[in-house]
Design an enzyme around this catalytic site. Structure first.
Site, mmCIF file in Angstrom:
data_model
loop_
_atom_site.group_PDB
_atom_site.id
_atom_site.type_symbol
_atom_site.label_atom_id
_atom_site.label_comp_id
_atom_site.label_asym_id
_atom_site.label_seq_id
_atom_site.Cartn_x
_atom_site.Cartn_y
_atom_site.Cartn_z
ATOM 1 N N TYR A 162 0.827 -1.197 0.000
ATOM 2 C CA TYR A 162 0.000 0.000 0.000
ATOM 3 C C TYR A 162 0.868 1.257 0.000
ATOM 4 C CZ TYR A 162 -3.340 3.504 1.652
ATOM 5 O OH TYR A 162 -4.113 4.633 1.794
ATOM 6 N N LYS A 166 1.206 4.416 -2.794
ATOM 7 C CA LYS A 166 0.982 5.816 -2.454
ATOM 8 C C LYS A 166 2.253 6.651 -2.650
ATOM 9 C CE LYS A 166 -3.365 5.642 -1.368
ATOM 10 N NZ LYS A 166 -4.380 6.375 -2.156
#
Length: 297
Positions: A162, A166
């Protein structure tokens, strides 16, 4: 950059991922200022609920389009044209749609990493590329990426895939800032911390390829992730009001210059400061090494 004067004209927003969370709240925040919104989400049923929950007085300024950011570039371009046809242009694109897959890096492997990137990076870019011709033609428009403080706090078990997605968005936002500046497109990269939104940890901790060596680490991390929902300090309604303030140069943003990077939340602010501080410490300690490898050193 000098502060901008407040601009009270009505804007047209296209917002992805509006079925819940930040996206849903941003729809109503923008509408409440007199702006017009094209709300998109994967679920047509949930989009219908967004329209149903919209106050009657604002419903004339809301349109919806079913859109999955992973459905492919050509399909997304078609739907972006449809979004433009509602009011003839787009002033603001908000890339909010995304998902998170908590996992240990080795257990996730490239399979889960690709799945994570497909949504948070490649899907986001398909939407962005589809909207950019319309944003550039406006000569005064805004491109927003909803990132995460996880790009700054990567040293946490379970967020590798994740955080990588990002961090990639952060890098692209910074490059697009300079590439789009000549066309009057402002870029805002938002790095929120932990906010009390719905379903943010709905995927659960990935354990489909468990490696026995990680059993204890995985169990501890999974329990920590499970304990987060309902205990977040961030108020998502306040956060989305801030974004509308910034786009419109009013409220908390009045008389302030364009931020480029917007860190939201006490936890996010602390994490970014901590990351920057530690980076500077390493640079200072190793400066003689870093600068001692030139040909003329």
């Amino acid at each position: 950059m000098a502060p901008e004067a407040a601009d009270t004209r009505s804007r047209v927003w296209v917002i992805t991922g509006t079925s819940s969370g930040f996206g849903r709240r941003l729809v109503f925040s923008a509408l409440a200022r007199g702006d017009r919104v094209v709300a998109t989400a994967r679920s047509a049923e949930k989009l219908a609920n967004v329209m149903e929950k919209c106050p009657e007085s604002m419903r004339k300024n809301l349109r919806t389009i079913q859109l999955d950011v992973t459905e492919g570039a050509e399909s997304i371009k078609t739907k972006m044209r449809q979004a433009v046809e509602f009011w003839g242009h787009i002033d603001v694109l908000v890339n909010n749609a995304g998902s998170g897959y908590p996992s240990l890096v080795e257990e996730a492997g490239t399979e889960l990493l690709r799945k994570q990137m497909e949504i948070n990076l490649f899907g986001l870019m398909d939407v962005t590329v589809a909207a950019l011709p319309y944003l550039r033609s406006q000569k005064s428009s805004t491109l927003i990426f909803i990132g995460s403080r996880s790009a700054w706090k990567t040293n946490l078990v379970g967020i590798g895939a994740y955080a990588a997605s990002k961090a990639a968005v952060h890098a692209l936002a910074e490059t697009l800032t300079v590439e789009l500046a000549p066309f009057g497109v402002r870029v805002l990269h938002v790095a929120p911390g932990s906010f009390r939104t719905e379903g943010i940890y709905c995927n659960g901790f990935y354990d489909q390829r468990s490696i026995p060596d990680y059993d204890e680490i995985r169990d501890t991390s999974a329990k920590r992730f499970a304990s987060v929902p309902g205990n977040e300090k961030g108020d998502p309604d306040k956060a989305m009001e801030v974004i509308v303030d910034i786009v419109r140069s009013e409220g908390v943003a009045k008389d302030l210059s364009w931020p480029g990077l917007l860190v939201l939340g006490e936890d996010a602010e602390a994490d970014v400061r901590n990351k920057c501080g530690k980076t500077l410490e390493v640079l200072d300690q190793w400066r003689h090494v870093s600068t001692g490898v030139s040909l003329d050193a």
